[in-house]
Design a protein around this motif. Structure first.
Motif, PDB file in Angstrom:
ATOM      1  N   GLY A 551      37.636  37.375  25.066  1.00 27.36           N
ATOM      2  CA  GLY A 551      38.620  37.942  25.982  1.00 27.36           C
ATOM      3  C   GLY A 551      38.295  37.672  27.433  1.00 27.36           C
ATOM      4  O   GLY A 551      38.873  38.272  28.334  1.00 27.36           O
ATOM      5  N   ALA A 552      37.362  36.764  27.663  1.00 27.67           N
ATOM      6  CA  ALA A 552      36.861  36.606  29.021  1.00 27.67           C
ATOM      7  C   ALA A 552      37.724  35.687  29.879  1.00 27.67           C
ATOM      8  O   ALA A 552      37.677  35.752  31.100  1.00 27.67           O
ATOM      9  CB  ALA A 552      35.431  36.069  28.982  1.00 27.67           C
ATOM     10  N   GLU A 553      38.532  34.840  29.241  1.00 23.56           N
ATOM     11  CA  GLU A 553      39.236  33.807  29.997  1.00 23.56           C
ATOM     12  C   GLU A 553      40.072  34.329  31.162  1.00 23.56           C
ATOM     13  O   GLU A 553      40.002  33.763  32.262  1.00 23.56           O
ATOM     14  CB  GLU A 553      40.103  32.944  29.071  1.00 23.56           C
ATOM     15  N   PRO A 554      40.864  35.392  30.960  1.00 28.86           N
ATOM     16  CA  PRO A 554      41.673  35.842  32.113  1.00 28.86           C
ATOM     17  C   PRO A 554      40.799  36.170  33.324  1.00 28.86           C
ATOM     18  O   PRO A 554      41.151  35.831  34.447  1.00 28.86           O
ATOM     19  CB  PRO A 554      42.370  37.094  31.606  1.00 28.86           C
ATOM     20  N   TYR A 555      39.657  36.782  33.077  1.00 25.20           N
ATOM     21  CA  TYR A 555      38.801  37.186  34.198  1.00 25.20           C
ATOM     22  C   TYR A 555      38.169  35.979  34.872  1.00 25.20           C
ATOM     23  O   TYR A 555      37.904  35.976  36.049  1.00 25.20           O
ATOM     24  CB  TYR A 555      37.715  38.146  33.704  1.00 25.20           C
ATOM     25  N   LEU A 556      37.936  34.940  34.071  1.00 22.26           N
ATOM     26  CA  LEU A 556      37.296  33.766  34.628  1.00 22.26           C
ATOM     27  C   LEU A 556      38.243  32.934  35.488  1.00 22.26           C
ATOM     28  O   LEU A 556      37.808  32.044  36.206  1.00 22.26           O
ATOM     29  CB  LEU A 556      36.716  32.895  33.514  1.00 22.26           C
ATOM     30  N   PHE A 560      34.798  35.242  39.574  1.00 27.22           N
ATOM     31  CA  PHE A 560      33.987  36.307  38.997  1.00 27.22           C
ATOM     32  C   PHE A 560      32.532  36.208  39.439  1.00 27.22           C
ATOM     33  O   PHE A 560      31.964  35.124  39.470  1.00 27.22           O
ATOM     34  CB  PHE A 560      34.080  36.212  37.471  1.00 27.22           C
ATOM     35  N   ILE A 561      31.912  37.318  39.813  1.00 26.34           N
ATOM     36  CA  ILE A 561      30.479  37.312  40.117  1.00 26.34           C
ATOM     37  C   ILE A 561      29.698  38.051  39.039  1.00 26.34           C
ATOM     38  O   ILE A 561      28.789  37.520  38.442  1.00 26.34           O
ATOM     39  CB  ILE A 561      30.190  37.937  41.493  1.00 26.34           C
ATOM     40  N   ALA A 588      39.606  40.602  43.347  1.00 25.68           N
ATOM     41  CA  ALA A 588      39.376  41.893  42.697  1.00 25.68           C
ATOM     42  C   ALA A 588      40.716  42.592  42.474  1.00 25.68           C
ATOM     43  O   ALA A 588      40.973  43.164  41.413  1.00 25.68           O
ATOM     44  CB  ALA A 588      38.461  42.755  43.544  1.00 25.68           C
ATOM     45  N   PHE A 589      41.601  42.492  43.477  1.00 27.11           N
ATOM     46  CA  PHE A 589      42.934  43.059  43.294  1.00 27.11           C
ATOM     47  C   PHE A 589      43.644  42.344  42.154  1.00 27.11           C
ATOM     48  O   PHE A 589      44.358  42.950  41.365  1.00 27.11           O
ATOM     49  CB  PHE A 589      43.749  42.929  44.582  1.00 27.11           C
ATOM     50  N   GLY A 590      43.437  41.019  42.089  1.00 28.73           N
ATOM     51  CA  GLY A 590      44.076  40.229  41.045  1.00 28.73           C
ATOM     52  C   GLY A 590      43.708  40.712  39.660  1.00 28.73           C
ATOM     53  O   GLY A 590      44.589  40.966  38.828  1.00 28.73           O
ATOM     54  N   VAL A 591      42.420  40.887  39.404  1.00 29.26           N
ATOM     55  CA  VAL A 591      41.984  41.357  38.091  1.00 29.26           C
ATOM     56  C   VAL A 591      42.562  42.739  37.820  1.00 29.26           C
ATOM     57  O   VAL A 591      43.062  43.028  36.734  1.00 29.26           O
ATOM     58  CB  VAL A 591      40.448  41.429  38.029  1.00 29.26           C
ATOM     59  N   PHE A 592      42.510  43.577  38.855  1.00 31.79           N
ATOM     60  CA  PHE A 592      43.067  44.929  38.741  1.00 31.79           C
ATOM     61  C   PHE A 592      44.536  44.852  38.371  1.00 31.79           C
ATOM     62  O   PHE A 592      44.996  45.494  37.429  1.00 31.79           O
ATOM     63  CB  PHE A 592      42.852  45.650  40.076  1.00 31.79           C
TER      64      PHE A 592
END
Lengths: 795, 321
Positions: A551-556, A560-561, A588-592
């Motif tokens: 499930g990591a792809e969207p965050y990548l 990402f740090i 960060a807003f984007g992931v949120f």
């Protein structure tokens, strides 16, 4: 005679030390030895820089020592230590047969007026003491002469070794002379040499002409020497023969050997050994004062005020709209302050291991004459070197730690797409180009010393003569660029390079890169929440797979740090807290925004959302996600934990990405915006009515996108591209796609309109932006919506 | 007295002619081009094929890997002049894997000295402005000197122009005399380090030859694969030792981040040795999960007959330490 020889020895020794400190500056400085000590001795430099910059410079403490010494010994420094004085003595000796009877104007007061002038303009904020300070002159000229000599020797050694046909003689000569790189004269060296030439050629008329009439440091020391204990004393046995008067190198003996001019004696003691009667002793004598004219002092004062605007002439700065027209060494103060503190000694030029620094001519204005500038085509700033800041005698270049140096940016590189080989070759690629002849070039990317590369590629596929051609176009990540100039140095384009570094404000800093922040302290124990496990950090994109494999792809797709996860337990239930750190607050807003798609706005202080007992919080570069584990806790309790965590975050709230401000407020569903970069997220938002495999909108890591929902079922899309070509290409490929789907498309005022099953859509490209909306109930509504949006974009 | 002071016409002409002849002669001599005689491959009794040593001690691994092919004395004979060409291109510490491991270089120097070499030279021509920085920071200068090598900077005046017959993209280029000419060197050992590279994808043995050529090195980066192969047509490397003790996986060839350096026994921690540079590169490419034929310069080098990319075909020796 004996004392004479002692002075010669002292002079030679001091000169040798000065010279070795000069050419061995880099080596000594890397061992933290004070190779610049001679320059820090100068009270002239101290007074001028301190009064120009209006701050106390502790580096000049040794100058105080010289003042104390002068109070006791008089101008002994001039006669025994000063390297320029030694040089002048040497040339005076060489010219002894040539000295003509025609006398130059012998005006001792000039040096006092010059001193007054330097101090007054310094008080008014212009620092030019370095032009006249003998220690600066000696350092500067010493280096230039040594460079020229080295250049000649190395070149002739190369010629000899070619004739003999073996072994690298020129390399050996270079090493023997202590050059790490080829000595290389540049144009500003000429002026430095000419000034030096003038100083020694005065010797054709009078000995120590510079020291007696012009040297402002000499004048300053003369002022301090009025109470010294070693004044010349002539006893009664003097026969008025006048031998000492004729032979005094400073011409400071008057009235047939009996008198001495105040502050002019440099304690060379020639007269003592010359005197046939041995009538001269040093100590306890008295001096005759010089007569100054008040009128001249007033004239000097007025002159210095008038001179300020002339010294301030800076066409280069006017032309560049106040942007610094030159690249300064790393750690240099802000341009104004820098020029006020720089003593033009060229110590930094000497130690620069790549020979990148050079004394300027008038590139940075008249007052910037001989201040150091970096010329990337000659050399570049070495990433792990901080020598220039360590050697600067006046603190004009600050001492940087290595970390500080890495975070300091002295310039920014710019591509010239009309010269760059891939960029221009891409535009001019012939259809019949042979397959092997490629137009890729990546020397700038290769040499870029930034560990994550400030120069990267975007890959374009081009069909030429039936074969798919991969063309890699380099681009700059401006935030990472430190302006070291290696790319410009290495650019293979002949003549003007295709990548040019422009100076930025001396203290501009590189935003902190992907270094993870220490966040362990955020996860404290709270009264009603106990930590059950963690905090466990997962740093770097690779480790993210360990945490949420699959499930990591969207965050990548965001920068990402790290993510830190921690489990909490309260009386009513359990919750898992994930704290995400991104490189920018936008991301960060984007992931949120991506995660909270199905949630509703919450009432927490920051931007937040919740669904059931799950909470989403965004602040600065951080995003917190809290989701319940069984047993599910009360939402109020989770909210209290969220508030407590937010208080401990080391970040202030930031504004949402600028892109969101382009969406009209009217009818917008609150909290429906999603901010992202790539097609991966775009596909998951279901904006287009069906899934499209091709990347029609040409999205990538370098694009910014935002989507918002409107009442009742409409969506709006805004994309920002790094250039203005891609939005137009994206526009036409989307229209082509719609045509393929069998839609009718009409044009109105540069806006494309179309009807689909769910409603009306409109589409336009403005500058860097692509704007679109989908699913409006009438064509007029879609049209006016996009009109409104493009209005706010062009603002 | 008066007569002596004046220069007669005859004397003037004599002086002018002599001075002209001397200056003209010197000018001719400084421009004169010698016909360069290329170094030949050193006759040797080394085994064909590739040897790979695995382990944790780079010096020992190098020694065992060379021993697996027959040992250094099978290549270096007494009184030879040996040139060892590591990658000393960047101003980075060995941990960052931008330059060859100094222990590998030192180990090779020791082996050559033991085999009786008269002189072992170690040099590289880094693209940095000041060669002393990478020589020092990489640790190679110090460790090679201690092992008994002569470590010198490349003299930019000592490049010779050589013809490249049947080149893809180059017909001639400038090579460093000390590495390619017969009377300068007997044995040439290439010691690259395995790195990612922005332009050529990987930099291994064939690409490492960039460090002994001059002229416009920036221009070599267009059509880089063809030009790598063309340069290798001229340079006669007798032994290639690929340092894959560490492997730089991203942001090459300069690196600078420890995260990008692979230190794992699975992906790195090996030394690959062969007489055939193409085989070494093919074997090295597998460390990056790339097939040999996918890399342009390996494919083209095989087509040009510089070696074989099927690195297991002529013997594959594995040494585990």
């Amino acid at each position: 005679m004996k004392k004479n020889r002692l002075r010669w020895l002292a002079q030679l020794l001091c000169f040798a030390i000065f010279f070795l400190f000069l050419i061995g500056g880099g080596t000594l400085k890397s061992r933290d030895l004070p190779s610049e000590i001679f320059l820090r001795l100068s009270p002239l430099g101290a007074i001028a820089t301190i009064s120009a910059s209006k701050k106390l410079i502790s580096l000049y403490l040794p100058a105080l020592g010289l003042v104390v010494l002068t109070l006791i010994l008089g101008r002994a420094f001039c006669g025994w230590v000063c390297p320029l004085g030694t040089m002048i003595d040497l040339f005076d000796w060489l010219f002894r047969k040539l000295r003509s009877v025609t006398k130059l104007y012998d005006g001792r007061r000039i040096k006092y007026y010059l001193l007054l002038f330097i101090v007054l303009v310094a008080l008014l904020g212009v620092e030019i003491s370095g032009w006249f300070d003998p220690l600066s002159i000696a350092t500067r000229t010493g280096w230039v002469i040594y460079n020229y000599l080295g250049f000649i020797l190395v070149q002739s050694a190369a010629a000899v070794s070619h004739i003999v046909g073996t072994s690298g003689l020129s390399c050996s000569v270079k090493h023997l002379l202590g050059f790490q790189i080829e000595p290389y004269p540049v144009q500003s060296h000429t002026l430095i040499l000419l000034v030096f030439l003038a100083i020694v050629l005065f010797g054709l008329s009078l000995r120590r002409y510079w020291c007696r009439n012009l040297c402002p440091l000499g004048a300053l020391l003369a002022l301090f020497s009025s109470i010294n204990l070693f004044k010349r004393k002539v006893s009664e046995s003097c026969t008025d023969c006048g031998k000492c008067q004729r032979n005094c190198r400073m011409g400071c003996i008057v009235s047939d050997g009996k008198g001495t001019l105040a502050g002019e004696c440099i304690l060379c003691m020639d007269c003592q050994s010359l005197c046939p009667e041995s009538a001269i002793r040093f100590g306890g004598g008295s001096e005759e004062s010089l007569d100054f004219s008040r009128r001249r002092f007033v004239a000097t004062a007025v002159g210095s005020v008038v001179a300020i605007p002339m010294l301030r002439l800076n066409f280069a700065r006017t032309r560049s709209k106040g942007y610094p027209p030159v690249i300064r060494p790393p750690g240099a103060l802000e341009e104004e302050e820098f020029l006020q503190q720089c003593v033009r000694c060229a110590e930094c030029v000497v130690v620069c291991p790549t020979g990148a620094l050079h004394p300027a001519l008038f590139e940075s204005g008249v007052e910037g004459l001989w201040s150091p500038v970096l010329i990337p085509r000659i050399g570049y700033c070495v990433r792990d070197c901080t020598l220039c800041g360590r050697v600067c005698p006046s603190g004009a270049i600050r001492r940087l730690s290595l970390e500080g140096k890495h975070a300091t940016s002295i310039g920014k590189a710019r591509f010239d797409h009309n010269r760059c080989i891939p960029w221009s070759g891409y535009k001019n690629l012939r259809t019949d180009a042979p397959v092997w002849e490629d137009i890729n070039c990546a020397v700038c990317e290769e040499v870029c010393p930034i560990p994550t590369k400030a120069i990267r590629f975007k890959v374009v596929l081009e069909r030429v003569a039936g074969t798919e051609r991969e063309i890699r176009l380099p681009y700059l990540v401006e935030d990472l660029c430190t302006g070291c100039g290696f790319c410009e140095y290495a650019c293979p384009v002949k003549g003007t390079p295709a990548i040019v570094v422009e100076g930025v404000r001396g203290t501009a800093r590189v935003p902190k890169g992907a270094e993870p922040t220490a966040l362990g302290s955020v996860f404290a124990e709270f009264p009603d929440w106990k930590r059950t496990s963690g905090p466990t950090p997962y740093i770097g994109k690779k480790r993210l797979y360990e945490y949420i494999n699959g499930g990591a792809e969207p965050y990548l797709t965001y920068s990402f740090i790290q993510v830190i996860t921690c489990k909490y337990e309260s009386k009513s239930g359990r919750t898992v807290v994930d704290l995400w750190e991104m490189e920018s607050s936008d991301d960060a807003f984007g992931v949120f925004s991506y995660d909270r798609r199905h949630a509703e706005p919450a009432t927490l202080p920051d931007v937040s959302a919740k669904v059931g007992s799950s909470y989403y919080l965004w602040r600065g570069r951080f995003f917190i996600r809290m989701y319940p584990a069984k047993p599910i806790p009360e939402p109020e309790e989770v909210e209290r934990l969220a508030e407590a965590l937010l208080r401990r975050l080391p970040s202030a709230p930031k504004k949402p990405p600028r892109l969101l401000s382009f969406f009209p407020e009217e009818g917008k569903i609150p909290g429906s915006e999603v901010y992202f970069h790539t097609k991966f997220i775009f596909d998951r938002l279901g904006v287009l009515e069906r899934f499209v495999k091709e990347n029609v909108l040409l999205l990538g890591r370098d694009t910014e996108c935002a989507v918002a929902s409107y009442e009742p079922e409409a969506r709006a899309l805004c994309v920002r591209y790094p250039d203005t070509i891609r939005p137009r290409n994206a526009l036409s490929s989307l229209i082509e796609l719609w045509r393929k789907w069998g839609r009718k498309i009409s044009q109105r005022e540069g806006i494309s309109l179309s009807k689909e099953e769910q409603g009306f859509s409109s589409l336009t490209a403005r500058g860097n932006y692509l704007l679109a909306c989908f699913g409006f109930t009438s064509e007029q509504q879609a049209f006016s919506f996009i009109k409104k949006m493009s209005g706010s974009v062009s603002e | 007295m008066e007569k002596d002071d004046k220069l007669t016409r005859r004397e003037f002409i004599q002086w002018a002619l002599t001075a002209g002849a001397v200056l003209g002669g010197l000018g001719y001599l400084t421009k004169r081009k010698r016909k360069p005689r290329l170094k030949k491959f050193k006759p040797n009794s080394l085994r064909d094929g590739v040897a790979v040593a695995y382990g944790e001690d780079p010096a020992l691994m190098t020694e065992r890997a060379v021993a697996a092919l027959g040992g250094m004395s099978a290549l270096v004979s007494p009184d030879d002049v040996v040139v060892i060409k590591p990658n000393i291109a960047w101003d980075r510490a060995p941990e960052f894997c931008a330059t060859t491991n100094p222990e590998v270089v030192a180990s090779l120097v020791r082996m050559c000295r033991r085999a009786g070499a008269k002189l072992v030279k170690v040099f590289d021509f880094p693209p940095t402005r000041n060669p002393s920085l990478p020589y020092k920071t990489s640790g190679i200068a110090e460790s090679a000197e201690r092992a008994g090598a002569v470590v010198k900077f490349v003299d930019p005046n000592r490049f010779v122009t050589l013809q490249i017959p049947d080149g893809y993209a180059l017909s001639e280029w400038d090579f460093y005399a000390e590495a390619v000419l017969e009377d300068e060197v007997d044995v040439l050992i290439n010691v690259p380090v395995a790195k990612h590279h922005g332009t050529s994808r990987l930099t291994l043995a064939l690409k490492n030859i960039f460090g002994i050529v001059d002229r416009d090195r920036g221009d070599l980066h267009r059509s880089i694969h063809e030009k790598i192969v063309d340069l290798n047509r001229v340079v006669r490397v007798d032994l290639t030792v690929l340092d894959a003790y560490r492997v730089l996986r991203r942001n090459g060839p300069t690196g600078g981040r420890l995260e990008d350096v692979d230190n794992s026994p699975e992906g790195a921690r090996r030394i690959i040795v062969s007489k055939d540079p193409v085989a070494v590169d093919a074997c090295g490419a597998t460390l990056f999960g790339i097939g040999p034929k996918e890399i342009g310069f390996i494919r083209l080098a095989e087509e040009a007959g510089l070696g074989s990319s099927d690195f297991k075909a002529r013997g594959f020796y594995e040494v585990k330490l």
